[in-house]
Design an enzyme around this catalytic site. Structure first.
Site, PDB file in Angstrom:
ATOM      1  N   HIS A   1      -8.850  -0.458  18.662  1.00 47.09           N
ATOM      2  CA  HIS A   1      -8.680   0.845  18.026  1.00 47.09           C
ATOM      3  C   HIS A   1     -10.046   1.381  17.616  1.00 47.09           C
ATOM      4  O   HIS A   1     -10.461   1.275  16.470  1.00 47.09           O
ATOM      5  CB  HIS A   1      -7.772   0.659  16.794  1.00 47.09           C
ATOM      6  CG  HIS A   1      -7.366   1.933  16.140  1.00 47.09           C
ATOM      7  ND1 HIS A   1      -6.881   3.020  16.832  1.00 47.09           N
ATOM      8  CD2 HIS A   1      -7.354   2.298  14.827  1.00 47.09           C
ATOM      9  CE1 HIS A   1      -6.596   3.994  15.971  1.00 47.09           C
ATOM     10  NE2 HIS A   1      -6.886   3.580  14.753  1.00 47.09           N
TER      11      HIS A   1
ATOM     12  N   GLY B   1       0.860  -1.183   0.000  1.00 47.94           N
ATOM     13  CA  GLY B   1       0.000   0.000   0.000  1.00 47.94           C
ATOM     14  C   GLY B   1       0.895   1.231   0.000  1.00 47.94           C
ATOM     15  O   GLY B   1       1.688   1.419   0.926  1.00 47.94           O
TER      16      GLY B   1
ATOM     17  N   ARG C   1      -1.487  10.262  20.388  1.00 47.33           N
ATOM     18  CA  ARG C   1      -2.567  11.268  20.434  1.00 47.33           C
ATOM     19  C   ARG C   1      -2.859  11.675  21.876  1.00 47.33           C
ATOM     20  O   ARG C   1      -3.000  12.865  22.189  1.00 47.33           O
ATOM     21  CB  ARG C   1      -3.822  10.680  19.778  1.00 47.33           C
ATOM     22  CG  ARG C   1      -3.664  10.601  18.268  1.00 47.33           C
ATOM     23  CD  ARG C   1      -4.742   9.794  17.596  1.00 47.33           C
ATOM     24  NE  ARG C   1      -4.755  10.037  16.152  1.00 47.33           N
ATOM     25  CZ  ARG C   1      -5.383   9.277  15.269  1.00 47.33           C
ATOM     26  NH1 ARG C   1      -6.058   8.207  15.671  1.00 47.33           N
ATOM     27  NH2 ARG C   1      -5.350   9.571  13.985  1.00 47.33           N
TER      28      ARG C   1
ATOM     29  N   ASN D   1      -7.541  -0.786   8.644  1.00 50.10           N
ATOM     30  CA  ASN D   1      -8.703  -0.811   9.548  1.00 50.10           C
ATOM     31  C   ASN D   1      -9.842  -1.673   9.021  1.00 50.10           C
ATOM     32  O   ASN D   1      -9.939  -1.861   7.812  1.00 50.10           O
ATOM     33  CB  ASN D   1      -9.199   0.622   9.748  1.00 50.10           C
ATOM     34  CG  ASN D   1      -8.464   1.299  10.893  1.00 50.10           C
ATOM     35  OD1 ASN D   1      -8.292   0.714  11.953  1.00 50.10           O
ATOM     36  ND2 ASN D   1      -8.020   2.523  10.655  1.00 50.10           N
TER      37      ASN D   1
ATOM     38  N   ARG E   1     -11.304   5.424   5.894  1.00 47.44           N
ATOM     39  CA  ARG E   1     -12.671   5.906   6.164  1.00 47.44           C
ATOM     40  C   ARG E   1     -12.968   7.183   5.400  1.00 47.44           C
ATOM     41  O   ARG E   1     -12.066   7.963   5.120  1.00 47.44           O
ATOM     42  CB  ARG E   1     -12.807   6.247   7.651  1.00 47.44           C
ATOM     43  CG  ARG E   1     -12.939   5.046   8.520  1.00 47.44           C
ATOM     44  CD  ARG E   1     -13.451   5.450   9.877  1.00 47.44           C
ATOM     45  NE  ARG E   1     -12.437   6.016  10.744  1.00 47.44           N
ATOM     46  CZ  ARG E   1     -12.705   6.618  11.898  1.00 47.44           C
ATOM     47  NH1 ARG E   1     -13.963   6.748  12.299  1.00 47.44           N
ATOM     48  NH2 ARG E   1     -11.746   7.069  12.660  1.00 47.44           N
TER      49      ARG E   1
ATOM     50  N   ASP F   1       1.816  -1.758  -4.724  1.00 46.72           N
ATOM     51  CA  ASP F   1       0.400  -1.345  -4.772  1.00 46.72           C
ATOM     52  C   ASP F   1      -0.313  -2.093  -5.890  1.00 46.72           C
ATOM     53  O   ASP F   1       0.299  -2.917  -6.596  1.00 46.72           O
ATOM     54  CB  ASP F   1       0.297   0.187  -4.928  1.00 46.72           C
ATOM     55  CG  ASP F   1      -0.943   0.747  -4.234  1.00 46.72           C
ATOM     56  OD1 ASP F   1      -2.061   0.387  -4.655  1.00 46.72           O
ATOM     57  OD2 ASP F   1      -0.800   1.536  -3.280  1.00 46.72           O
TER      58      ASP F   1
HETATM   59  N1  APR Z   1      -2.666  -4.569  -2.562  1.00 51.30           N
HETATM   60  C1  APR Z   1      -1.841  -3.518  -2.411  1.00 51.30           C
HETATM   61  N2  APR Z   1      -2.283  -2.269  -2.208  1.00 51.30           N
HETATM   62  C2  APR Z   1      -3.606  -2.076  -2.185  1.00 51.30           C
HETATM   63  C3  APR Z   1      -4.530  -3.129  -2.335  1.00 51.30           C
HETATM   64  C4  APR Z   1      -4.014  -4.431  -2.541  1.00 51.30           C
HETATM   65  N3  APR Z   1      -4.800  -5.472  -2.686  1.00 51.30           N
HETATM   66  N4  APR Z   1      -5.771  -2.615  -2.256  1.00 51.30           N
HETATM   67  C5  APR Z   1      -5.646  -1.300  -2.071  1.00 51.30           C
HETATM   68  N5  APR Z   1      -4.332  -0.958  -2.035  1.00 51.30           N
HETATM   69  C6  APR Z   1      -3.722   0.358  -1.881  1.00 51.30           C
HETATM   70  C7  APR Z   1      -4.498   1.477  -2.577  1.00 51.30           C
HETATM   71  O1  APR Z   1      -4.313   1.446  -3.980  1.00 51.30           O
HETATM   72  C8  APR Z   1      -3.895   2.701  -1.921  1.00 51.30           C
HETATM   73  O2  APR Z   1      -2.779   3.208  -2.614  1.00 51.30           O
HETATM   74  O3  APR Z   1      -3.693   0.770  -0.532  1.00 51.30           O
HETATM   75  C9  APR Z   1      -3.467   2.172  -0.537  1.00 51.30           C
HETATM   76  C10 APR Z   1      -4.237   2.803   0.597  1.00 51.30           C
HETATM   77  O4  APR Z   1      -3.924   4.148   0.618  1.00 51.30           O
HETATM   78  P1  APR Z   1      -5.001   5.272   0.976  1.00 51.30           P
HETATM   79  O5  APR Z   1      -6.254   5.006   0.232  1.00 51.30           O
HETATM   80  O6  APR Z   1      -4.333   6.595   0.786  1.00 51.30           O
HETATM   81  O7  APR Z   1      -5.288   5.006   2.519  1.00 51.30           O
HETATM   82  P2  APR Z   1      -4.369   5.365   3.795  1.00 51.30           P
HETATM   83  O8  APR Z   1      -4.773   6.681   4.337  1.00 51.30           O
HETATM   84  O9  APR Z   1      -2.943   5.137   3.470  1.00 51.30           O
HETATM   85  O10 APR Z   1      -4.899   4.268   4.835  1.00 51.30           O
HETATM   86  C11 APR Z   1      -4.678   2.890   4.605  1.00 51.30           C
HETATM   87  O11 APR Z   1      -4.724   2.298   6.922  1.00 51.30           O
HETATM   88  O12 APR Z   1      -5.221   3.563   8.802  1.00 51.30           O
HETATM   89  C12 APR Z   1      -5.706   2.648   7.870  1.00 51.30           C
HETATM   90  O13 APR Z   1      -8.064   3.154   7.787  1.00 51.30           O
HETATM   91  C13 APR Z   1      -6.843   3.231   7.087  1.00 51.30           C
HETATM   92  O14 APR Z   1      -7.526   1.128   6.152  1.00 51.30           O
HETATM   93  C14 APR Z   1      -6.833   2.334   5.873  1.00 51.30           C
HETATM   94  C15 APR Z   1      -5.340   2.053   5.672  1.00 51.30           C
END
Ligand code: APR
Length: 313
Positions: free
Chosen positions: A180, A12, A156, A125, A87, A36
C-alpha cells in the site's frame, strides 16, 4: 442483552472507526464495540450513543457502545483495527512506522487476550508492515489476519477509470496488487469495463495517468486535509471484508495476506487477491503475471520487506 448477534469490535474510533461503526450498523452486521484510548473514551461513547439514536432512521437493531476496556471486546467475531496516527501533509506512510508499531503492540495484546478467535482486519499504516507486526505479536493463524489496502486501492482504481471514461463504476472490474504505497501494482491488462478490456478502450496515456493517480490517491486526499487521511472509502473497504467473513460470502478481494511462496514472495504480508469466507482468508489466488507485472510486484515486495525489517519483529 440476551441477543445472539455477531459482535464487531473496532479498535480505534477516530475518522475511519466512526465510519466503520456507521456502516456496520447500516448493514446490520451485529453489535458494535468501539474501543479507544482513555483520553478518547468519552468521544467514542458519544459516537456510539449518537449511532444508537440514528437507529430508527437507519432501521437497524444493534447494541453500539464505546469503551476503553478490552474486556468489552470479549467474544468478538471480527476486530477491525484503525488504532494509530494518520498521515499529515508531507508524510509518507512509512513515517508513521515507529509510532504505530508501538500502538499495535498494546492492541495486539488486548485482542489476543479477549478476542483470540476473531477475524482481524488491520488498516493502520504503514499497512503491510503493521499487519505483519500484528500477526507476529498475536501469533494468530495466518488465515485469521488480513490487511485492508488493496480493496481500497482497487476501489480507487475503479472509480478513477469510471470518472475518466464516463461509464458506470459498477461495470469496472479490476485489481491492484502489492504494497500500500506509491509502488502498488494496478493491472490494466486484467481490467475490464462491462467485459471490454480497458486496454482496448483507453489510450496508453490515459492508462498511465490512471495508474499514477491510483498510486498517489491517498496522498491526493492527505493534501486536501492537511492533517489526516481518507476515511469513507477505507471504512467501506474494510466493512466489505468483514461482511464477507461474517456471511461466508467468499468474496474475492485484494487484501494483504501472509504469503508463503505465492508470487515467489515468502514471509511477508502483501496485497494479493484473497477469498474471504467463514474461515477468514481461505485462499490466495495466483495470477499469471507478465514479466513486467511481476517485476513491479517484486519491487513493491522489496519496499515492504525493508519496512518490515525496521520493525525488528
Ligand atoms: N488503542 C486504541 N485506539 C488508539 C490507540 C490505542 N493504543 N492509539 C490511538 N488510538 C486511536 C486514536 O485515539 C484515534 O481515535 O486511534 C484513532 C485513530 O483515528 P484517527 O486519528 O482519526 O485516524 P484515522 O483517519 O481513523 O486513521 C487510522 O488508519 O488508514 C490508517 O493511516 C491511517 O494509521 C491511520 C489509521
Amino acid at each position: 442483552m440476551g441477543y445472539q448477534r455477531k459482535k464487531i469490535a473496532l479498535i480505534g474510533g477516530g475518522q475511519i472507526g466512526q465510519n466503520l461503526a456507521m456502516l456496520a450498523a447500516m448493514k446490520e452486521l451485529g453489535d458494535i464495540v468501539i474501543l479507544d484510548v482513555p483520553d478518547y473514551v468519552n468521544p467514542v461513547k458519544g459516537k456510539a450513543l449518537d449511532l444508537m439514536e440514528m437507529a430508527p432512521h437507519g432501521n437497524y437493531d444493534a447494541d453500539i457502545a464505546g469503551t476503553g476496556d478490552y474486556k468489552d471486546i470479549e467474544g468478538a467475531d471480527v476486530v477491525i483495527i484503525t488504532a494509530g496516527k494518520p498521515r499529515v501533509a508531507g508524510m509518507t506512510r512509512e513515517d508513521l512506522l515507529s509510532t504505530n508499531i508501538a500502538i499495535i503492540k498494546t492492541v495486539a495484546e488486548g485482542i489476543k487476550q479477549y478476542a483470540p478467535k476473531a477475524f482481524c482486519v488491520v488498516l493502520t499504516n504503514p499497512l503491510d508492515a503493521v499487519v505483519y507486526a500484528f500477526y507476529k505479536l498475536t501469533g494468530f493463524p495466518k488465515n485469521q489476519v488480513v490487511g485492508m489496502a488493496g480493496t481500497l486501492d482497487t476501489a480507487r482504481w475503479r472509480s478513477f477509470i469510471a470518472m475518466e471514461l464516463g461509464v458506470s463504476v459498477s461495470d469496472v472490474a479490476g485489481t491492484v496488487l502489492g504494497g500500500h504505497g506509491p509502488d502498488m501494482v494496478p493491472l490494466p491488462r486484467l481490467t475490464t469495463v462491462g467485459g471490454v478490456p480497458l486496454t482496448d478502450i483507453a489510450t496508453q496515456e490515459q492508462i498511465d495517468k490512471l495508474v499514477h493517480r491510483t498510486r498517489e490517491a491517498g496522498t491526493e486526499i492527505v493534501k486536501y486535509f492537511g492533517k489526516g487521511s481518507a476515511f469513507f472509502s477505507p471504512a467501506w473497504s474494510a466493512i466489505i471484508m468483514a461482511e464477507s467473513f461474517l456471511k461466508d460470502k467468499k468474496r474475492v478481494l485484494p487484501g494483504a495476506a501472509f504469503c508463503e511462496g505465492e508470487y515467489g514472495i515468502n514471509g511477508l504480508f502483501i496485497g494479493v487477491p484473497v477469498m474471504i469466507g467463514a474461515k477468514g482468508v481461505e485462499r490466495i489466488f495466483e495470477i499469471k503475471l507478465t514479466d513486467e507485472e511481476n517485476a513491479m510486484l517484486q519491487k513493491t515486495a522489496g519496499v515492504v520487506k525493508a519496512t518490515v525489517a525496521e520493525t525488528k519483529l
